[in-house]
Scaffold this active site. Structure first.
Site, PDB file in Angstrom:
ATOM      1  N   ASP A  12       0.816  -1.219   0.000  1.00 34.00           N
ATOM      2  CA  ASP A  12       0.000   0.000   0.000  1.00 34.00           C
ATOM      3  C   ASP A  12       0.849   1.269   0.000  1.00 34.00           C
ATOM      4  O   ASP A  12       0.440   2.298   0.532  1.00 34.00           O
ATOM      5  CB  ASP A  12      -0.968   0.025   1.203  1.00 34.00           C
ATOM      6  N   HIS A  42      -4.735  -2.097  -5.614  1.00 34.15           N
ATOM      7  CA  HIS A  42      -4.082  -0.878  -6.093  1.00 34.15           C
ATOM      8  C   HIS A  42      -5.159   0.157  -6.379  1.00 34.15           C
ATOM      9  O   HIS A  42      -6.174  -0.151  -6.994  1.00 34.15           O
ATOM     10  CB  HIS A  42      -3.371  -1.130  -7.416  1.00 34.15           C
TER      11      HIS A  42
END
Ligand code: GTP
Ligand code: IMP
Ligand code: MG
Length: 358
Positions: A12, A42
């Protein structure tokens, strides 16, 4: 030029954003997704629309690029087909014929007590990789729903590389989640370093020109990991920068039992796949240096600089960054000993200070 993009901390870090920027800026002929599978989440924006992708590369934003999923990546067929539809990438998206398929049974197994202890994404990746190791997995070439997408991804990638065209490889997760190098057993089901990303798409180590390792200006972690030192109320009290971040969270009325939860809210840190809140930690320099070493990083990318330094939101030139931000970045680059070439200053694809030599 062949470039590989990997996460340097706990996932992340904003790989989605960075890959979409490189896709638009460097105009790759082929963009291939490496990494584990649909456990990745994503986030990328295209024409003001937000996409949360789990199977496809965020490089889809460049409509001229050919897109691929490497043999090492686990494929969730429904998730893949849904994403092909929402991104309208049919005709230029390919799946390696040797990808393993995630079956319903794998998702069920990923709800086990042990999966809960690790805090997995329950996307079936661990059991899917176990099936591959046990040599009982079904492969993409045996899935009729995928027949029109099948390709030899190593051939695609190497043909483009040999012709001197741009090739971009997008890994997933982050170094601290590596099966080998992370805080075992609180890790994902595979190594997450650049070498494995290359193997995932069938690219030899001598063919790589650049490895971009992405860090956020702070760290976040979704799922369990008792070995991380998360930001405590005491840490925040001792550090002027974190104190100012907490003051902003309080001013904005962010909910939370403690500083960590309030800051996580302020930063909008929650899981893309699971929606779970993420915990915050300060930038871990030792982990970052080790990650740079194992990944063979040639360039560092730092994202979310605007979250620590809000006055930098949307800034696109180094001179436009604030004095505080510059001193943070200089300290980081001095310690890392690898050039910091891309600085992300907002979620939009174009919010980047690009210091690469062209
Ligand atoms: P994984 O493969 O799961 O590791 O995902 P990822 O690295 O692509 O990151 P993810 O999209 O899960 O989380 C990053 C979040 O930060 C997203 O919501 C992005 O839109 C956002 N983001 C990325 N870069 C920046 C930035 O520089 N500033 C701000 N404000 N947000 C950013
Ligand atoms: P799994 O990959 O679903 O088996 O999860 C193993 C561990 O890695 C858990 O702690 C997850 O929260 C974490 N994880 C897996 N994928 C990601 C990701 O894309 N971003 C952040 N954490 C992840
Ligand atoms: Mg993510």
């Amino acid at each position: 030029m062949v470039s590989v993009v990997v996460g340097g901390h706990y996932g992340d870090e904003g790989k989605g954003k960075v890959v979409s920027y490189l896709a638009m800026e460097d105009d790759p002929k082929v963009i291939a997704r490496a990494g584990v599978g649909p456990n990745a989440g994503h986030t990328v924006y295209k024409d003001g629309v937000k996409y949360g992708l789990r199977m496809l590369t965020c490089g889809f934003v460049n409509e001229k690029s050919q897109l691929a999923i490497g043999a090492g990546v686990l494929v969730d067929i429904k998730q893949f087909l849904d994403e092909v539809e929402i991104t309208k990438t049919g005709g230029r998206i390919f799946v390696d014929k040797r990808c393993s398929i995630i079956e319903e049974e794998h998702k069920e197994l990923d709800k086990s007590e042990n999966s809960k202890k690790i805090g997995t994404t329950a996307s079936g990746c661990g059991p899917g990789n176990a099936a591959r190791v046990n040599r009982i997995a079904r492969l993409a070439k045996d899935a009729p729903e995928l027949s029109e997408y099948l390709a030899d991804v190593p051939q695609m990638v190497n043909d483009a590389a040999r012709k001197g065209e741009e090739v971009l490889i997008e890994a997933s997760q982050g170094f601290g989640l590596s099966l080998y190098y992370g805080n075992y057993p609180y890790v994902t089901s595979k190594d997450t370093s650049a070498s494995t990303a290359c193997a995932d798409v069938g690219l030899g180590p001598t063919n790589v020109d650049d490895v971009y390792v992405i860090f956020k200006a702070y760290m976040s972690r979704v799922g369990e990991d008792p070995y991380i030192h998360y930001l405590s109320d005491e840490d925040v009290g001792k550090d002027p920068l974190w104190k100012s971040v907490l003051a902003r969270a309080d001013d904005a009325g962010m909910p939370g039992e403690n500083a960590n939860e309030k800051i996580a809210h302020l930063f909008g840190e929650k899981g893309t796949v699971t929606g779970r809140p993420r915990k915050i930690a300060a930038f871990d320099f030792d982990l970052a240096k080790y990650s740079i070493m194992v990944n063979g990083a040639t360039q560092i990318v730092l994202t979310c600089v605007d979250k620590m330094f809000p006055e930098c939101l949307g800034v696109k030139s180094y001179d436009g960054l604030s004095k505080d931000a510059k001193s943070f970045l200089n300290n980081l680059e001095d310690q890392m000993e690898v050039p910091l070439t891309l600085i992300s200053t907002g979620p939009d694809v174009s919010d980047v200070v690009d210091l690469r030599k062209k």
